[in-house]
Structures are given as C-alpha cells and as structure tokens.
Motif scaffolding. Structure first.
Motif, mmCIF file in Angstrom:
data_model
loop_
_atom_site.group_PDB
_atom_site.id
_atom_site.type_symbol
_atom_site.label_atom_id
_atom_site.label_comp_id
_atom_site.label_asym_id
_atom_site.label_seq_id
_atom_site.Cartn_x
_atom_site.Cartn_y
_atom_site.Cartn_z
ATOM 1 N N TRP A 1 0.834 -1.194 0.000
ATOM 2 C CA TRP A 1 0.000 0.000 0.000
ATOM 3 C C TRP A 1 0.873 1.250 0.000
ATOM 4 O O TRP A 1 1.872 1.321 0.708
ATOM 5 N N TYR A 2 0.456 2.230 -0.794
ATOM 6 C CA TYR A 2 1.129 3.524 -0.904
ATOM 7 C C TYR A 2 0.071 4.613 -0.783
ATOM 8 O O TYR A 2 -1.127 4.349 -0.877
ATOM 9 N N VAL A 3 0.513 5.847 -0.601
ATOM 10 C CA VAL A 3 -0.411 6.967 -0.402
ATOM 11 C C VAL A 3 -0.415 7.869 -1.634
ATOM 12 O O VAL A 3 0.638 8.224 -2.158
ATOM 13 N N VAL A 4 -1.615 8.235 -2.058
ATOM 14 C CA VAL A 4 -1.808 9.166 -3.166
ATOM 15 C C VAL A 4 -2.472 10.420 -2.610
ATOM 16 O O VAL A 4 -3.455 10.329 -1.877
ATOM 17 N N GLN A 5 -1.912 11.585 -2.948
ATOM 18 C CA GLN A 5 -2.583 12.835 -2.605
ATOM 19 C C GLN A 5 -3.434 13.216 -3.804
ATOM 20 O O GLN A 5 -2.963 13.202 -4.948
ATOM 21 N N THR A 6 -4.694 13.547 -3.537
ATOM 22 C CA THR A 6 -5.615 13.886 -4.617
ATOM 23 C C THR A 6 -5.811 15.395 -4.693
ATOM 24 O O THR A 6 -5.381 16.138 -3.814
ATOM 25 N N GLN A 7 -6.484 15.809 -5.732
ATOM 26 C CA GLN A 7 -6.895 17.200 -5.817
ATOM 27 C C GLN A 7 -8.055 17.401 -4.846
ATOM 28 O O GLN A 7 -8.655 16.430 -4.365
ATOM 29 N N ALA B 1 -11.463 6.001 -8.855
ATOM 30 C CA ALA B 1 -12.059 5.378 -10.044
ATOM 31 C C ALA B 1 -11.041 5.315 -11.184
ATOM 32 O O ALA B 1 -10.944 4.295 -11.890
ATOM 33 N N GLY B 2 -10.272 6.366 -11.376
ATOM 34 C CA GLY B 2 -9.258 6.377 -12.429
ATOM 35 C C GLY B 2 -8.161 5.353 -12.179
ATOM 36 O O GLY B 2 -7.675 4.700 -13.112
ATOM 37 N N LEU B 3 -7.774 5.184 -10.928
ATOM 38 C CA LEU B 3 -6.739 4.202 -10.590
ATOM 39 C C LEU B 3 -7.247 2.774 -10.781
ATOM 40 O O LEU B 3 -6.519 1.914 -11.284
ATOM 41 N N VAL B 4 -8.499 2.532 -10.430
ATOM 42 C CA VAL B 4 -9.090 1.198 -10.629
ATOM 43 C C VAL B 4 -9.153 0.873 -12.119
ATOM 44 O O VAL B 4 -8.844 -0.253 -12.530
ATOM 45 N N ARG B 5 -9.519 1.851 -12.947
ATOM 46 C CA ARG B 5 -9.552 1.631 -14.409
ATOM 47 C C ARG B 5 -8.184 1.240 -14.951
ATOM 48 O O ARG B 5 -8.084 0.537 -15.951
ATOM 49 N N GLN B 6 -7.121 1.694 -14.287
ATOM 50 C CA GLN B 6 -5.767 1.363 -14.728
ATOM 51 C C GLN B 6 -5.260 0.049 -14.131
ATOM 52 O O GLN B 6 -4.126 -0.341 -14.368
ATOM 53 N N ILE C 1 0.406 6.761 -12.279
ATOM 54 C CA ILE C 1 -0.477 7.284 -11.226
ATOM 55 C C ILE C 1 -0.420 8.808 -11.195
ATOM 56 O O ILE C 1 -1.432 9.476 -11.006
ATOM 57 N N GLN C 2 0.773 9.365 -11.430
ATOM 58 C CA GLN C 2 0.956 10.824 -11.353
ATOM 59 C C GLN C 2 0.055 11.588 -12.328
ATOM 60 O O GLN C 2 -0.304 12.726 -12.068
ATOM 61 N N SER C 3 -0.301 10.967 -13.451
ATOM 62 C CA SER C 3 -1.105 11.675 -14.456
ATOM 63 C C SER C 3 -2.566 11.229 -14.460
ATOM 64 O O SER C 3 -3.307 11.563 -15.375
ATOM 65 N N THR C 4 -2.991 10.512 -13.430
ATOM 66 C CA THR C 4 -4.378 10.062 -13.338
ATOM 67 C C THR C 4 -5.282 11.232 -12.972
ATOM 68 O O THR C 4 -4.931 12.056 -12.126
ATOM 69 N N LEU C 5 -6.446 11.296 -13.602
ATOM 70 C CA LEU C 5 -7.413 12.353 -13.339
ATOM 71 C C LEU C 5 -7.787 12.366 -11.858
ATOM 72 O O LEU C 5 -8.138 11.334 -11.294
ATOM 73 N N GLY C 6 -7.671 13.504 -11.218
ATOM 74 C CA GLY C 6 -7.999 13.652 -9.803
ATOM 75 C C GLY C 6 -6.809 13.489 -8.883
ATOM 76 O O GLY C 6 -6.876 13.850 -7.712
ATOM 77 N N VAL C 7 -5.704 12.934 -9.377
ATOM 78 C CA VAL C 7 -4.515 12.719 -8.556
ATOM 79 C C VAL C 7 -3.620 13.947 -8.611
ATOM 80 O O VAL C 7 -3.348 14.474 -9.686
ATOM 81 N N SER C 8 -3.165 14.389 -7.450
ATOM 82 C CA SER C 8 -2.195 15.466 -7.391
ATOM 83 C C SER C 8 -0.801 14.852 -7.542
ATOM 84 O O SER C 8 -0.034 15.242 -8.407
ATOM 85 N N PRO D 1 8.154 5.622 -4.390
ATOM 86 C CA PRO D 1 6.932 5.754 -3.581
ATOM 87 C C PRO D 1 7.188 5.349 -2.129
ATOM 88 O O PRO D 1 7.949 4.425 -1.861
ATOM 89 N N ALA D 2 6.554 6.055 -1.210
ATOM 90 C CA ALA D 2 6.696 5.778 0.226
ATOM 91 C C ALA D 2 5.626 4.773 0.639
ATOM 92 O O ALA D 2 4.429 5.064 0.586
ATOM 93 N N ALA D 3 6.050 3.574 1.045
ATOM 94 C CA ALA D 3 5.112 2.513 1.420
ATOM 95 C C ALA D 3 4.504 2.786 2.798
ATOM 96 O O ALA D 3 5.151 3.329 3.680
ATOM 97 N N VAL D 4 3.243 2.389 2.936
ATOM 98 C CA VAL D 4 2.550 2.473 4.214
ATOM 99 C C VAL D 4 3.015 1.296 5.070
ATOM 100 O O VAL D 4 3.201 0.189 4.561
ATOM 101 N N GLU D 5 3.203 1.520 6.360
ATOM 102 C CA GLU D 5 3.648 0.446 7.250
ATOM 103 C C GLU D 5 2.644 -0.703 7.235
ATOM 104 O O GLU D 5 1.433 -0.478 7.131
ATOM 105 N N HIS D 6 3.167 -1.930 7.350
ATOM 106 C CA HIS D 6 2.304 -3.107 7.394
ATOM 107 C C HIS D 6 1.334 -2.981 8.563
ATOM 108 O O HIS D 6 1.700 -2.531 9.639
ATOM 109 N N GLY D 7 0.102 -3.377 8.354
ATOM 110 C CA GLY D 7 -0.894 -3.388 9.419
ATOM 111 C C GLY D 7 -1.770 -2.153 9.491
ATOM 112 O O GLY D 7 -2.842 -2.199 10.083
#
Length: 171
Positions: free
Chosen positions: A9-15, A24-29, A74-81, A90-96
C-alpha cells in the motif's frame, strides 16, 4: 479491488474533493485502491443527515507492485495530485495500517470513529467552529448526546448558548 500478491500500500494525494474520481481512475488502470470513509453528521436547515466523508481528506491508498506495475502513470491520473514519495521512490505504508483501518469498518464499509468525550456541567470548553469560534465557555447542562448548553462571557455577563457537541473541545 483486492490487493495483488507482491503489492504494498502507498499513499496518493488527490486534488481537492477528488478522492472518488482519483480512485475510479486508478481502478480503471488496474490498481487496487482503498478510500477509508466515515459518516459525518451534518445539520442544515433544521435537518440532520449523515453524509459520507473521506477519513483523510485529499488522500487515498493505492496497492502497487513496484517491480511489476507502471506506477509512474499514477501521477497523471485524473484527480490525482501526486503519489507520495521519498526521493524518487513511492513511500510505502507500514504493514498493518490498512488492516487496522478496515477492522474498524461497520457493515456498510464506513470507519467507526470513537465517540467524543462526554462533557459534564462545570467543564471548561473552547468553541472550535461557528460564530463564537475560539471563545472559552463553561458547560452548564448537557441536554442530549448532540447538544450542550454553555455559558459564554459576552459584554460582561454570562449568556447561555446551545451548541452541538462537535463544535466544542475541552479547554
């Protein structure tokens, strides 16, 4: 969407207000996403309703197999900052962390938030929103779990004001 083997798991900052659009855009990809949400109580025109809100406004989680997937898309996905990175990776989220959030979800998929501490008569509080923001007050009476009567010092005298419990915090 389920997380693929080898993914983390990683973190995405959105608009602003684009969490659902970005997910939705990430799922389509072909990426797995997780957008933790909670039910917020909203009062408007004497009507109280519950509305879904992101637990972390402007952020969502994405499952990526960095070795196998083209994560730079991911960087160019609609809605993603942007994808949150450390350096150029990418900075991974800690397990758990994700499992802990999912374990707090109710049957409808919303994260259950801890109840606010109950206020008692005599407690000092600070108003955090509304016309009297940042004013200190004294709890006079707790009418129910959603409204509290507080005493404010206005123009040299104490005035009773009813406020929602979500608008005050311990001083």
């Amino acid at each position: 969407m389920a997380m693929e083997p080898g993914s983390r798991w990683y973190v995405v900052q959105t608009q602003v207000n684009a969490e659902v659009k970005a997910a939705a855009g990430l799922v389509r990809q072909g990426f797995g996403t997780y957008l933790p949400r909670y039910q917020k109580r909203r009062s408007h025109a004497r009507k109280v309703e519950l509305v879904p809100r992101p637990l972390f406004p402007r952020y969502l989680f994405v499952a990526i197999d960095v070795a196998a997937q083209r994560w730079r898309a991911i960087q160019s996905t609609l809605g993603v900052s942007h994808l949150v990175c450390v350096g150029d990776r990418p900075a991974a989220v800690e397990h758990g962390v994700i499992d802990a959030l999912k374990s707090r979800e109710d049957e409808a998929g919303f994260v259950a938030l801890a109840r606010r501490p109950a206020f008692s008569p005599g407690d000092k509080v600070r108003i955090v929103e509304g016309a009297f923001v940042d004013s200190l007050a004294l709890v006079e009476d707790v009418s129910d779990q959603h409204r509290v009567a507080v005493l404010l010092n206005l123009l040299g005298r104490q005035v009773r004001v009813f406020v929602g419990t979500g608008l005050i915090t311990a001083a």
